[in-house]
Design a protein around this motif. Structure first.
Motif, short mmCIF file in Angstrom:
data_model
loop_
_atom_site.label_atom_id
_atom_site.label_comp_id
_atom_site.label_asym_id
_atom_site.label_seq_id
_atom_site.Cartn_x
_atom_site.Cartn_y
_atom_site.Cartn_z
N ILE A 159 -12.30 -21.76 -27.19
CA ILE A 159 -11.89 -20.34 -27.33
C ILE A 159 -10.47 -20.68 -27.83
CG2 ILE A 159 -11.33 -20.28 -24.98
CD1 ILE A 159 -11.55 -17.02 -25.26
N SER A 160 -10.03 -19.65 -28.94
CA SER A 160 -8.52 -20.06 -29.18
C SER A 160 -7.58 -19.71 -28.21
CB SER A 160 -8.44 -19.17 -30.48
OG SER A 160 -8.41 -17.77 -29.98
N PHE A 161 -6.11 -20.14 -28.31
CA PHE A 161 -5.31 -19.85 -27.19
C PHE A 161 -5.19 -18.06 -27.41
CE2 PHE A 161 -3.32 -24.13 -27.61
CZ PHE A 161 -4.10 -24.77 -26.71
N PRO A 162 -5.10 -17.68 -28.70
CA PRO A 162 -4.72 -16.12 -28.59
C PRO A 162 -5.86 -15.35 -27.65
CG PRO A 162 -4.26 -17.21 -30.52
CD PRO A 162 -4.66 -18.06 -29.75
N GLY A 163 -7.24 -16.00 -28.04
CA GLY A 163 -8.27 -15.57 -27.47
C GLY A 163 -8.50 -15.35 -25.88
N PHE A 164 -7.95 -16.62 -25.36
CA PHE A 164 -7.79 -16.80 -23.80
C PHE A 164 -6.73 -15.69 -23.28
CE2 PHE A 164 -6.07 -18.90 -20.11
CZ PHE A 164 -7.41 -19.22 -19.38
N ALA A 165 -5.59 -15.71 -24.20
CA ALA A 165 -4.58 -14.89 -23.61
C ALA A 165 -4.78 -13.46 -23.53
CB ALA A 165 -3.25 -15.19 -24.40
N LYS A 166 -5.83 -13.07 -24.55
CA LYS A 166 -6.41 -11.71 -24.50
C LYS A 166 -7.23 -11.27 -23.29
CE LYS A 166 -8.60 -8.46 -27.52
NZ LYS A 166 -9.12 -7.96 -28.84
N LEU A 167 -8.23 -12.30 -23.12
CA LEU A 167 -9.14 -12.33 -22.01
C LEU A 167 -8.15 -12.07 -20.55
CD1 LEU A 167 -12.19 -14.32 -22.80
CD2 LEU A 167 -11.84 -12.10 -22.78
N ALA A 168 -7.19 -12.88 -20.56
CA ALA A 168 -6.39 -13.10 -19.27
C ALA A 168 -5.51 -12.08 -19.03
CB ALA A 168 -5.45 -14.45 -19.38
N GLY A 169 -5.07 -11.40 -20.14
CA GLY A 169 -4.36 -10.19 -20.18
C GLY A 169 -2.94 -10.27 -19.35
N GLU A 170 -2.13 -9.23 -19.29
CA GLU A 170 -0.71 -9.10 -18.76
C GLU A 170 0.21 -9.90 -19.51
OE1 GLU A 170 -0.19 -7.49 -16.11
OE2 GLU A 170 -1.89 -6.97 -15.38
N ARG A 171 -0.11 -9.96 -20.66
CA ARG A 171 0.78 -10.38 -21.92
C ARG A 171 1.23 -12.03 -21.47
NH1 ARG A 171 3.25 -5.93 -19.83
NH2 ARG A 171 4.60 -7.27 -18.65
N LEU A 172 0.04 -12.66 -21.14
CA LEU A 172 0.13 -14.10 -21.06
C LEU A 172 0.52 -14.77 -22.32
CD1 LEU A 172 -0.24 -16.60 -19.17
CD2 LEU A 172 -2.75 -16.56 -19.93
N THR A 173 1.13 -15.83 -22.22
CA THR A 173 1.73 -16.56 -23.36
C THR A 173 1.21 -17.96 -23.20
OG1 THR A 173 3.72 -15.29 -23.92
CG2 THR A 173 3.57 -17.68 -24.99
N VAL A 174 0.41 -18.71 -24.24
CA VAL A 174 -0.15 -20.05 -24.00
C VAL A 174 0.77 -20.63 -25.27
CG1 VAL A 174 -2.09 -21.32 -24.32
CG2 VAL A 174 -2.32 -19.00 -23.43
N ALA A 175 1.31 -21.86 -24.81
CA ALA A 175 2.09 -22.44 -25.90
C ALA A 175 1.60 -24.04 -25.63
CB ALA A 175 3.37 -22.55 -25.39
N ALA A 176 1.59 -24.57 -26.88
CA ALA A 176 1.03 -25.95 -27.14
C ALA A 176 2.11 -26.92 -27.30
CB ALA A 176 0.05 -25.97 -28.22
N ALA A 177 2.04 -28.05 -26.44
CA ALA A 177 3.13 -29.12 -26.54
C ALA A 177 2.74 -29.92 -27.71
CB ALA A 177 3.13 -30.07 -25.42
N PRO A 178 3.83 -30.16 -28.51
CA PRO A 178 3.67 -31.19 -29.83
C PRO A 178 2.97 -32.50 -29.44
CG PRO A 178 6.00 -31.13 -28.99
CD PRO A 178 5.37 -30.24 -28.25
N GLY A 179 1.84 -32.63 -30.25
CA GLY A 179 1.33 -33.92 -30.45
C GLY A 179 1.47 -34.55 -31.68
N ALA A 180 0.56 -35.50 -32.19
CA ALA A 180 0.66 -35.93 -33.34
C ALA A 180 0.21 -35.26 -34.47
CB ALA A 180 -0.31 -37.12 -33.42
N PRO A 181 0.55 -35.31 -35.66
CA PRO A 181 0.36 -34.51 -37.01
C PRO A 181 -1.10 -34.09 -37.00
CG PRO A 181 1.82 -35.86 -37.69
CD PRO A 181 1.41 -36.68 -36.46
N THR A 182 -1.72 -32.90 -37.32
CA THR A 182 -3.16 -32.52 -37.45
C THR A 182 -3.75 -33.64 -38.52
OG1 THR A 182 -2.40 -30.20 -37.26
CG2 THR A 182 -4.50 -30.66 -38.26
N GLY A 183 -3.40 -33.98 -39.39
CA GLY A 183 -3.97 -35.07 -40.22
C GLY A 183 -4.10 -36.68 -39.68
N THR A 184 -3.66 -36.78 -38.34
CA THR A 184 -3.50 -38.29 -37.89
C THR A 184 -4.94 -38.40 -37.57
OG1 THR A 184 -1.50 -37.89 -37.29
CG2 THR A 184 -2.56 -39.64 -36.30
N PRO A 185 -5.60 -39.33 -38.09
CA PRO A 185 -6.99 -39.91 -37.67
C PRO A 185 -6.94 -40.27 -36.16
CG PRO A 185 -5.92 -41.66 -38.82
CD PRO A 185 -5.07 -40.62 -38.95
#
Length: 222
Positions: A159-185
């Motif tokens: 489930i996407s982060f926005p989808g999870f936040a919508k189910l949780a309610g109460e204006r929850l914010t889900v933030a991702a910590a930076p990792g390796a670039p998306t194209g990194t194998p």
């Protein structure tokens, strides 16, 4: 003579930090979190009241019990808990402490909380997570999910982060910590000795194939 604890009346509710595991209900209609220690068996919502894990009928937090929500004062200290092997896939929550609370040197034990932000670490492959995927374990009625990238979550319920936040309610914010670039194998799983052994095995099979092929060619020649 009864010992009375000092009372605080802050102008704003205190802020705290804790680690937890995101969970989804079995029917996918609700989202919440579950603790990593004593409260692990009692999933809670974004806005929720503490319950005594021992089933006692008293208000939390009780001075004669260790029930209630727990949090730390420092974000860095909460983040440091995710270095433990058993908590590597936990998220860091920023919460607002509501209701009565007991203050300790490193944190607080309190009656009610609102989860404001859930900070999700990188996917297990090292890339930035963009969704929650089935972790492969859970509790009765609740499925534990962990941060994952699209590639690693391809064959799992997610489930996407926005989808999870919508189910949780109460204006929850889900933030991702930076990792390796998306194209990194994704990283390979073998060590240098293992890869050398694999290469030697492949070379041996290739030599055998060439020998057998030479025999077939020599036999078929007139």
């Amino acid at each position: 003579m009864r010992l009375r604890l000092p009372e605080e009346h802050p102008p704003e509710p205190p802020t705290g930090y804790k680690i937890a595991y995101p969970v989804l209900s079995h029917n996918g209609r609700r989202a919440g979190f579950t603790g990593v220690s004593l409260g692990g068996g009692l999933p809670y919502g974004v806005l929720d009241d503490a319950r005594c894990v021992y089933g006692r009928r008293h208000r939390c937090p009780s001075r004669r019990c260790d029930c209630g929500f727990h949090c730390l004062h420092s974000r860095d200290e909460a983040l440091g808990l995710t270095c433990l092997t058993e908590h590597r896939r936990a998220v860091v929550l920023e919460i607002t402490v509501l209701g009565s609370y007991i203050r300790y040197e490193r944190g607080m034990r309190y009656a009610r909380q609102r989860v404001r932000t859930a900070r999700v670490g990188p996917c297990s492959c090292g890339r930035t997570a963009d969704r929650f995927a089935d972790a492969g374990w859970g509790r009765a009625g609740w499925r534990t999910v962990t941060g994952s990238c699209a590639g690693c979550a391809a064959d799992r319920m997610s489930i996407s982060f926005p989808g999870f936040a919508k189910l949780a309610g109460e204006r929850l914010t889900v933030a991702a910590a930076p990792g390796a670039p998306t194209g990194t194998p994704p990283p390979t799983g073998g060590t240098v000795p293992e890869l050398v052994a694999e290469a030697a095995l492949l070379q041996a099979r290739l030599d055998w194939f060439q020998t057998e092929l030479a025999k077939v060619i020599a036999r078929d020649d007139p």
